[in-house]
Scaffold this motif. Sequence first.
Motif, PDB file in Angstrom:
ATOM      1  N   ASP A   1       0.849  -1.188   0.000  1.00  0.00           N
ATOM      2  CA  ASP A   1       0.000   0.000   0.000  1.00  0.00           C
ATOM      3  C   ASP A   1       0.887   1.241   0.000  1.00  0.00           C
ATOM      4  O   ASP A   1       1.512   1.563   1.022  1.00  0.00           O
ATOM      5  N   PRO A   2       0.952   1.967  -1.136  1.00  0.00           N
ATOM      6  CA  PRO A   2       1.838   3.149  -1.184  1.00  0.00           C
ATOM      7  C   PRO A   2       1.468   4.191  -0.137  1.00  0.00           C
ATOM      8  O   PRO A   2       2.314   4.975   0.291  1.00  0.00           O
ATOM      9  N   LYS A   3       0.213   4.197   0.286  1.00  0.00           N
ATOM     10  CA  LYS A   3      -0.198   5.203   1.289  1.00  0.00           C
ATOM     11  C   LYS A   3       0.574   5.023   2.592  1.00  0.00           C
ATOM     12  O   LYS A   3       0.752   5.971   3.357  1.00  0.00           O
ATOM     13  N   ALA A   4       1.023   3.818   2.851  1.00  0.00           N
ATOM     14  CA  ALA A   4       1.811   3.586   4.066  1.00  0.00           C
ATOM     15  C   ALA A   4       3.086   4.417   4.031  1.00  0.00           C
ATOM     16  O   ALA A   4       3.536   4.946   5.054  1.00  0.00           O
ATOM     17  N   LEU A   5       3.671   4.581   2.838  1.00  0.00           N
ATOM     18  CA  LEU A   5       4.916   5.352   2.713  1.00  0.00           C
ATOM     19  C   LEU A   5       4.648   6.857   2.721  1.00  0.00           C
ATOM     20  O   LEU A   5       5.540   7.645   3.039  1.00  0.00           O
ATOM     21  N   TRP A   6       3.440   7.237   2.349  1.00  0.00           N
ATOM     22  CA  TRP A   6       3.111   8.662   2.345  1.00  0.00           C
ATOM     23  C   TRP A   6       3.092   9.237   3.747  1.00  0.00           C
ATOM     24  O   TRP A   6       3.047  10.448   3.932  1.00  0.00           O
ATOM     25  N   THR A   7       3.058   8.393   4.756  1.00  0.00           N
ATOM     26  CA  THR A   7       3.031   8.897   6.133  1.00  0.00           C
ATOM     27  C   THR A   7       4.417   9.303   6.613  1.00  0.00           C
ATOM     28  O   THR A   7       4.558   9.859   7.699  1.00  0.00           O
ATOM     29  N   MET A   8       5.449   9.011   5.821  1.00  0.00           N
ATOM     30  CA  MET A   8       6.816   9.303   6.267  1.00  0.00           C
ATOM     31  C   MET A   8       7.097  10.806   6.246  1.00  0.00           C
ATOM     32  O   MET A   8       6.547  11.531   5.441  1.00  0.00           O
ATOM     33  N   SER A   9       7.984  11.239   7.132  1.00  0.00           N
ATOM     34  CA  SER A   9       8.288  12.665   7.292  1.00  0.00           C
ATOM     35  C   SER A   9       9.550  13.066   6.532  1.00  0.00           C
ATOM     36  O   SER A   9      10.522  12.314   6.483  1.00  0.00           O
ATOM     37  N   TYR A  10       9.507  14.260   5.969  1.00  0.00           N
ATOM     38  CA  TYR A  10      10.656  14.807   5.251  1.00  0.00           C
ATOM     39  C   TYR A  10      10.731  16.311   5.495  1.00  0.00           C
ATOM     40  O   TYR A  10       9.734  16.928   5.856  1.00  0.00           O
ATOM     41  N   GLY A  11      11.881  16.869   5.204  1.00  0.00           N
ATOM     42  CA  GLY A  11      12.007  18.316   5.164  1.00  0.00           C
ATOM     43  C   GLY A  11      11.906  18.792   3.726  1.00  0.00           C
ATOM     44  O   GLY A  11      11.596  18.027   2.812  1.00  0.00           O
ATOM     45  N   MET A  12      12.173  20.084   3.544  1.00  0.00           N
ATOM     46  CA  MET A  12      12.186  20.657   2.194  1.00  0.00           C
ATOM     47  C   MET A  12      13.506  21.416   2.034  1.00  0.00           C
ATOM     48  O   MET A  12      13.844  22.259   2.863  1.00  0.00           O
ATOM     49  N   TYR A  13      14.196  21.118   0.955  1.00  0.00           N
ATOM     50  CA  TYR A  13      15.548  21.634   0.758  1.00  0.00           C
ATOM     51  C   TYR A  13      15.701  22.212  -0.635  1.00  0.00           C
ATOM     52  O   TYR A  13      15.055  21.769  -1.581  1.00  0.00           O
TER      53      TYR A  13
END
Length: 231
Positions: free
Chosen positions: A4-16
């Motif tokens: 389920d790709p939505k599982a990966l959409w929950t991951m956190s990132y910054g913006m650079y």
Amino acid sequence: MAMDPKALWTMSYGMYLVTARAGGRANGQIANAVFQVTAEPPRLAIAINKENFTHDLIRDGGWCGFAVLAESAPMEFIGLFGFKSGRDVDKLAHATVRDGLHVPLVVDHAVAVAEARVLQTTDAGTHTVFIVEAVNAEVVSGAAPLTYAGYHARKGKAPKNAPTYRGETEPPAPPAASPASTWTCGVCGYTYDPEEGDPAHGVAPGTRFEDLPDDWVCPVCGAPKDAFLPD
Ligand code: FE
């Protein structure tokens, strides 16, 4: 268990904002997949789409810079670096650039900037992962950093070359719209809100989308009016 790709959409990132220079050309682009992997020495991984101009400049120049973007970075600024190609636009001409030892660093809306040497490159399919070592780093402001989730919550979707691009997940908007509705750019996802207008481009709050001048363009990606659909 299914994928389920939505599982990966929950991951956190910054913006650079990642910058590079090679062969007399310089460019910068927005990236979210920038993260520190070792503290001593300070090494990071940066994933860049192979189609991007900045990718070739990092590969050829062997150095890159990056700025940690502040939460207050305007969408127009992110759009310039995230939705336009440096092959077409001299993006750095529109920014406050500080010369690092090897690459230009953009200090606009930056929480911090750093400059790093490429140690290793890994082919990750659509992207190259550059393993880099930071040699210069400086806190520019005490502002809160922008997160990828915060960016999405504000407006739009990822450019298609982002490693976390989710494609078209929403059904197309219905054609009917009330006169004072919001309209969303089909290219970058920016939403025009008539209550806010576009004061930076001379459009007063209260201006309906239909009443925008014909030559008005998306303030984020530069797409024309007809690239917008009513919400
Ligand atoms: Fe747009």
